[in-house]
Design a protein around this motif. Structure first.
Motif, PDB file in Angstrom:
ATOM      1  N   LEU A  20      53.533   7.084  26.304  1.00  0.00           N
ATOM      2  CA  LEU A  20      53.731   5.964  27.211  1.00  0.00           C
ATOM      3  C   LEU A  20      53.053   4.689  26.738  1.00  0.00           C
ATOM      4  CD1 LEU A  20      53.479   7.459  30.783  1.00  0.00           C
ATOM      5  CD2 LEU A  20      55.415   6.302  29.788  1.00  0.00           C
ATOM      6  N   ILE A  21      51.895   4.821  26.103  1.00  0.00           N
ATOM      7  CA  ILE A  21      51.138   3.595  25.821  1.00  0.00           C
ATOM      8  C   ILE A  21      51.094   3.200  24.352  1.00  0.00           C
ATOM      9  CG2 ILE A  21      49.720   3.717  27.900  1.00  0.00           C
ATOM     10  CD1 ILE A  21      47.507   4.843  26.221  1.00  0.00           C
ATOM     11  N   HIS A  41      56.211   1.989  25.703  1.00  0.00           N
ATOM     12  CA  HIS A  41      57.209   2.423  26.674  1.00  0.00           C
ATOM     13  C   HIS A  41      56.893   1.851  28.061  1.00  0.00           C
ATOM     14  CE1 HIS A  41      59.411   6.181  28.454  1.00  0.00           C
ATOM     15  NE2 HIS A  41      59.714   5.079  29.076  1.00  0.00           N
ATOM     16  N   LEU A  42      55.614   2.025  28.427  1.00  0.00           N
ATOM     17  CA  LEU A  42      55.183   1.548  29.744  1.00  0.00           C
ATOM     18  C   LEU A  42      55.314   0.024  29.847  1.00  0.00           C
ATOM     19  CD1 LEU A  42      53.874   2.316  32.431  1.00  0.00           C
ATOM     20  CD2 LEU A  42      51.658   2.090  31.345  1.00  0.00           C
ATOM     21  N   PHE A  45      58.876  -1.024  30.356  1.00  0.00           N
ATOM     22  CA  PHE A  45      59.338  -0.825  31.723  1.00  0.00           C
ATOM     23  C   PHE A  45      58.822  -1.934  32.638  1.00  0.00           C
ATOM     24  CE2 PHE A  45      58.427   0.703  35.999  1.00  0.00           C
ATOM     25  CZ  PHE A  45      59.689   1.085  36.412  1.00  0.00           C
ATOM     26  N   MET A  46      57.543  -2.226  32.485  1.00  0.00           N
ATOM     27  CA  MET A  46      56.948  -3.276  33.313  1.00  0.00           C
ATOM     28  C   MET A  46      57.655  -4.610  33.082  1.00  0.00           C
ATOM     29  SD  MET A  46      54.662  -1.897  35.062  1.00  0.00           S
ATOM     30  CE  MET A  46      52.951  -1.655  35.368  1.00  0.00           C
ATOM     31  N   TRP A  49      61.121  -4.548  34.694  1.00  0.00           N
ATOM     32  CA  TRP A  49      61.009  -4.562  36.163  1.00  0.00           C
ATOM     33  C   TRP A  49      60.579  -5.936  36.662  1.00  0.00           C
ATOM     34  CZ3 TRP A  49      62.401  -3.639  40.685  1.00  0.00           C
ATOM     35  CH2 TRP A  49      61.555  -3.565  41.788  1.00  0.00           C
ATOM     36  N   LYS A  53      62.584  -8.643  39.088  1.00  0.00           N
ATOM     37  CA  LYS A  53      62.007  -9.281  40.272  1.00  0.00           C
ATOM     38  C   LYS A  53      62.049 -10.802  40.161  1.00  0.00           C
ATOM     39  CE  LYS A  53      58.271  -6.876  40.120  1.00  0.00           C
ATOM     40  NZ  LYS A  53      56.896  -6.413  40.344  1.00  0.00           N
ATOM     41  N   LEU A  84      68.312   1.685  40.866  1.00  0.00           N
ATOM     42  CA  LEU A  84      66.882   1.700  40.537  1.00  0.00           C
ATOM     43  C   LEU A  84      66.415   3.089  40.127  1.00  0.00           C
ATOM     44  CD1 LEU A  84      64.949  -0.537  43.094  1.00  0.00           C
ATOM     45  CD2 LEU A  84      65.097  -0.801  40.642  1.00  0.00           C
ATOM     46  N   VAL A  85      67.086   4.091  40.692  1.00  0.00           N
ATOM     47  CA  VAL A  85      66.717   5.467  40.372  1.00  0.00           C
ATOM     48  C   VAL A  85      66.857   5.742  38.881  1.00  0.00           C
ATOM     49  CG1 VAL A  85      67.304   7.873  40.814  1.00  0.00           C
ATOM     50  CG2 VAL A  85      67.413   6.212  42.657  1.00  0.00           C
ATOM     51  N   GLU A  86      67.868   5.109  38.289  1.00  0.00           N
ATOM     52  CA  GLU A  86      68.156   5.416  36.881  1.00  0.00           C
ATOM     53  C   GLU A  86      67.342   4.579  35.905  1.00  0.00           C
ATOM     54  OE1 GLU A  86      72.388   5.741  35.848  1.00  0.00           O
ATOM     55  OE2 GLU A  86      72.696   5.518  38.002  1.00  0.00           O
ATOM     56  N   LEU A  87      66.688   3.545  36.419  1.00  0.00           N
ATOM     57  CA  LEU A  87      66.032   2.587  35.530  1.00  0.00           C
ATOM     58  C   LEU A  87      65.074   3.236  34.529  1.00  0.00           C
ATOM     59  CD1 LEU A  87      65.973  -0.442  34.971  1.00  0.00           C
ATOM     60  CD2 LEU A  87      64.054  -0.623  36.536  1.00  0.00           C
ATOM     61  N   PRO A  88      64.131   4.065  34.988  1.00  0.00           N
ATOM     62  CA  PRO A  88      63.220   4.658  34.003  1.00  0.00           C
ATOM     63  C   PRO A  88      63.961   5.472  32.953  1.00  0.00           C
ATOM     64  CG  PRO A  88      62.421   5.029  36.219  1.00  0.00           C
ATOM     65  CD  PRO A  88      63.798   4.477  36.351  1.00  0.00           C
ATOM     66  N   ALA A  89      64.989   6.193  33.372  1.00  0.00           N
ATOM     67  CA  ALA A  89      65.727   7.028  32.423  1.00  0.00           C
ATOM     68  C   ALA A  89      66.436   6.162  31.384  1.00  0.00           C
ATOM     69  CB  ALA A  89      66.741   7.878  33.174  1.00  0.00           C
ATOM     70  N   LYS A  92      63.979   4.835  28.984  1.00  0.00           N
ATOM     71  CA  LYS A  92      63.479   5.924  28.136  1.00  0.00           C
ATOM     72  C   LYS A  92      64.395   6.127  26.919  1.00  0.00           C
ATOM     73  CE  LYS A  92      61.273  10.362  28.818  1.00  0.00           C
ATOM     74  NZ  LYS A  92      61.136  11.487  29.718  1.00  0.00           N
TER      75      LYS A  92
ATOM     76  N   VAL B 425      64.422   3.624  47.616  1.00  0.00           N
ATOM     77  CA  VAL B 425      63.911   3.515  46.249  1.00  0.00           C
ATOM     78  C   VAL B 425      63.243   2.166  46.023  1.00  0.00           C
ATOM     79  CG1 VAL B 425      64.506   3.699  43.832  1.00  0.00           C
ATOM     80  CG2 VAL B 425      65.710   5.083  45.496  1.00  0.00           C
ATOM     81  N   TYR B 429      59.484   1.302  44.643  1.00  0.00           N
ATOM     82  CA  TYR B 429      59.106   0.383  43.573  1.00  0.00           C
ATOM     83  C   TYR B 429      58.039  -0.589  44.051  1.00  0.00           C
ATOM     84  CZ  TYR B 429      62.380   1.549  39.839  1.00  0.00           C
ATOM     85  OH  TYR B 429      63.026   2.172  38.808  1.00  0.00           O
ATOM     86  N   VAL B 444      49.567   4.226  33.852  1.00  0.00           N
ATOM     87  CA  VAL B 444      50.268   5.399  33.334  1.00  0.00           C
ATOM     88  C   VAL B 444      50.513   6.417  34.443  1.00  0.00           C
ATOM     89  CG1 VAL B 444      50.115   7.303  31.719  1.00  0.00           C
ATOM     90  CG2 VAL B 444      49.305   5.056  31.044  1.00  0.00           C
ATOM     91  N   TYR B 447      53.103   5.110  36.836  1.00  0.00           N
ATOM     92  CA  TYR B 447      54.447   5.128  36.283  1.00  0.00           C
ATOM     93  C   TYR B 447      54.977   6.539  36.132  1.00  0.00           C
ATOM     94  CZ  TYR B 447      58.391   4.600  33.163  1.00  0.00           C
ATOM     95  OH  TYR B 447      59.639   4.663  32.621  1.00  0.00           O
ATOM     96  N   GLU B 451      58.343   7.866  37.681  1.00  0.00           N
ATOM     97  CA  GLU B 451      59.398   8.343  36.797  1.00  0.00           C
ATOM     98  C   GLU B 451      59.779   9.780  37.152  1.00  0.00           C
ATOM     99  OE1 GLU B 451      58.261   9.065  32.802  1.00  0.00           O
ATOM    100  OE2 GLU B 451      60.221   8.561  31.991  1.00  0.00           O
ATOM    101  N   LEU B 454      61.693   9.959  40.430  1.00  0.00           N
ATOM    102  CA  LEU B 454      63.066   9.466  40.317  1.00  0.00           C
ATOM    103  C   LEU B 454      63.950  10.454  39.562  1.00  0.00           C
ATOM    104  CD1 LEU B 454      62.476   5.676  39.673  1.00  0.00           C
ATOM    105  CD2 LEU B 454      63.237   6.772  41.760  1.00  0.00           C
ATOM    106  N   LEU B 457      64.825  13.014  41.932  1.00  0.00           N
ATOM    107  CA  LEU B 457      65.799  12.522  42.902  1.00  0.00           C
ATOM    108  C   LEU B 457      67.203  12.523  42.304  1.00  0.00           C
ATOM    109  CD1 LEU B 457      66.300  11.195  45.663  1.00  0.00           C
ATOM    110  CD2 LEU B 457      65.910   8.992  44.590  1.00  0.00           C
ATOM    111  N   LYS B 458      67.281  12.116  41.036  1.00  0.00           N
ATOM    112  CA  LYS B 458      68.572  12.058  40.367  1.00  0.00           C
ATOM    113  C   LYS B 458      69.202  13.454  40.310  1.00  0.00           C
ATOM    114  CE  LYS B 458      70.345  10.157  36.173  1.00  0.00           C
ATOM    115  NZ  LYS B 458      69.953   9.923  34.785  1.00  0.00           N
ATOM    116  N   ARG B 461      70.343  14.530  43.648  1.00  0.00           N
ATOM    117  CA  ARG B 461      71.601  13.891  44.033  1.00  0.00           C
ATOM    118  C   ARG B 461      72.788  14.560  43.358  1.00  0.00           C
ATOM    119  NH1 ARG B 461      70.401   7.418  44.120  1.00  0.00           N
ATOM    120  NH2 ARG B 461      69.190   7.456  46.041  1.00  0.00           N
TER     121      ARG B 461
END
Lengths: 100, 467
Positions: A20-21, A41-42, A45-46, A49, A53, A84-89, A92, B425, B429, B444, B447, B451, B454, B457-458, B461
């Motif tokens: 992640l870091i 990675h982290l 994402f930040m 995101w 916003k 939003l649910v898919e964002l991290p994936a 990744k 969701v 966030y 970390v 996050y 992660e 989610l 959750l995916k 679903r």
């Protein structure tokens, strides 16, 4: 339901933490978006995101959806709307597992 | 306990049990009960060791005048400061200490000799040598040779080592993980100069308990008793009992309690609190009450920590009604329940599914002027989520956000999960943002929790299990 212990394990696992870091050399698409050649990675994402916003890209009717602009589309597989649910994936995907 | 999912129980117990050991400053429920035996010793330490400790700190805080550990540079600087007729307002002592902290032992001694020669009005005192000793203990050497070098120097200058000397060296050596050397030094001091005082002795025992097997602490105690007739005191026994309780070895704790009585000590409040804590960790409510009754029988006055431990233990083992009863007893006997007391009780109530009761207690607490802490809020948030009162939980979260109260890991994870589960969701966030912003947990952790949730959750679903 995700067991609590597993969550703890994620935080305690040094390998996961490193994934992640650690800074990673970015592919060209992402490089354009981030504006630098290396990011973790982290951090990525930040960045994405906070971009969402800042530009108010969340759908006003359904906050859970993002209406991608062109720039965002380029890094999120070209999808016009992203949950939003898919964002991290999706993020990744840019950070594939390093072969040992 | 039927309606409480097992994961909930584990969540509470892990998040609550782990905290006290990891952080002493954070205001978690168990911190107060558990910390008591720990703060007792540092507090007692102060009177005699204050002088030595301030000296030590002094050395560390000193802004280093010397850029390099090179001896000739240092000599030159010293001369330039002191040779001029108009003396600079510099204390040679602090100058020396500053040099010791960066240089090697040999150079330090040479510099000390140079300083005494070039400035006849200056004579190094005990604190100078102690600073030197400290750096010699930290020297990169497998043996105690540098330490002996300094000690001999001290004796030659007419300053025989005293108890502060041994204390400083022992603490320095222990902080570097050189326990064997420290023990050797204590023995040597006891033979040649002075016996260790109770602070050094107890520090050593505590350090051995923490870093080595229990037997090594016992060996040390036996050795000191047989060779020098230094006997463990009540504090030593409290340290030992605390240690065995932490490793859930209650049988050994009971044995120690008998030994302690045979030695002619009367167990005090701290000893009882420690044992009570041990039973709390095993969730044995009955035994916790038994310890309390025993205390009363022996005429030991329970204090705030006793009651907090008692209420925590009873709540933890599911005897909330009894815990509630002791809250009243506590108030009757003139103690003021604090945030830890209320939080333990609320935790127990939430666990039983009595969130209304917990909310009522929360109001009661604020009405009585007791300030809730982040752990109180987190407990309540957790409870509300578990009771599926997400609206209330959102309300509480808004209050927390306004008051800039930090979220705790367990509560954060539960809250995120329940938000996601009901399709909120975007709110999840938002909570993630707040957790990162308020530095409640590391980026970390925050996050990876988000992660993971989610991802779950995916999957849910896809299987048609969630909205």
């Amino acid at each position: 339901m995700l067991p609590q212990r597993m969550k703890k394990a994620i935080a305690d696992n040094p390998k996961k933490l490193a994934n992640l870091i650690d800074l990673v050399n970015l592919p060209s698409t992402l490089r354009e978006f981030v504006g630098q050649s290396q990011i973790s990675h982290l951090g990525c994402f930040m960045r994405v995101w906070s971009y969402i916003k800042d530009k108010n890209l969340q759908d006003p009717n359904n906050k859970n959806m993002i209406n991608c602009d062109e720039k965002l589309k380029s890094i999120l597989l070209g999808k016009p709307r992203v949950d939003l649910v898919e964002l991290p994936a999706l993020i990744k995907l840019h950070f594939p597992k390093m072969p040992k | 306990m039927g309606k409480i999912p097992p994961s909930f129980r584990s969540a509470i117990s892990t998040s609550l049990i782990r905290n006290p050991s990891s952080s002493s400053s954070s205001s978690s429920v168990t911190v107060a009960p558990v910390e008591k035996p720990a703060w007792r010793r540092p507090a007692k330490l102060k009177p005699s060791k204050k002088s030595s400790n301030t000296k030590v700190n002094h050395v560390v805080e000193q802004p280093s005048l010397f850029k390099s550990p090179n001896l000739s540079d240092a000599k030159a600087l010293f001369s330039s400061l002191f040779s001029s007729t108009k003396r600079a307002p510099v204390d040679p002592n602090s100058l020396l200490k500053s040099y010791f902290s960066i240089s090697t032992v040999q150079d330090s001694i040479a510099f000390l000799n140079y300083a005494t020669k070039s400035d006849p009005s200056f004579s190094p005192d005990r604190s100078t040598f102690h600073a030197l000793l400290l750096s010699s203990c930290k020297a990169d050497s497998a043996t105690l040779e540098p330490v002996h070098l300094v000690l001999n120097l001290m004796i030659n200058k007419g300053l025989p080592p005293n108890q502060v000397t041994v204390d400083i060296s022992v603490r320095a050596l222990c902080s570097l993980g050189r326990e064997d050397d420290a023990i050797e030094l204590i023995r040597e001091f006891a033979l040649k100069h002075s016996l260790p005082d109770t602070y050094t002795y107890n520090f050593m025992v505590k350090h051995l308990c923490k870093t080595r097997a229990l037997s090594s602490a016992y060996n040390f105690i036996d050795d000191m008793r047989n060779s020098f007739d230094v006997k463990p005191d009540l504090v030593t026994y409290t340290i030992l009992i605390d240690n065995v309780c932490n490793s859930k070895n209650l049988r050994e704790a009971t044995r120690l309690l008998d030994v302690l009585r045979d030695e002619g000590f009367k167990p005090d409040c701290f000893v009882y609190n420690t044992i009570m804590k041990g039973y709390c960790m095993l969730s044995r409510g009955g035994e916790v009450i038994a310890v309390y009754k025993k205390m009363k029988e022996e005429g030991v006055q329970p204090d705030l920590v006793t009651y907090n431990t008692l209420i925590f233990g009873l709540s933890k083992s599911g005897r909330v009604k009894d815990a509630r009863k002791y809250l009243d007893v506590m108030v009757e006997t003139g103690h003021f329940p604090d945030a830890a007391t209320y939080t333990s009780l609320m935790n127990g109530m939430c666990r039983e599914g009595d969130v209304k009761g917990a909310l009522w207690l929360f109001e009661d607490m604020e009405a009585k002027g007791c300030e809730p802490n982040s752990c109180t809020y987190s407990t309540l948030l957790h409870g509300l989520c578990k009771a599926r009162l997400l609206d209330k939980a959102m309300e509480l979260y808004t209050v927390m956000k306004k008051g800039e109260i930090k979220l705790e890991t367990g509560a954060y994870a539960t809250f995120i999960r329940y938000l996601c589960r009901s399709g909120k969701v975007a709110e999840a966030y938002d909570v993630f943002d707040y957790a990162v912003e308020s530095k409640s947990l590391s980026d970390v952790t925050a996050y990876s929790t988000l992660e993971g949730t989610l991802k779950w959750l995916k999957k849910a679903r896809e299987q048609g299990l969630a909205v």
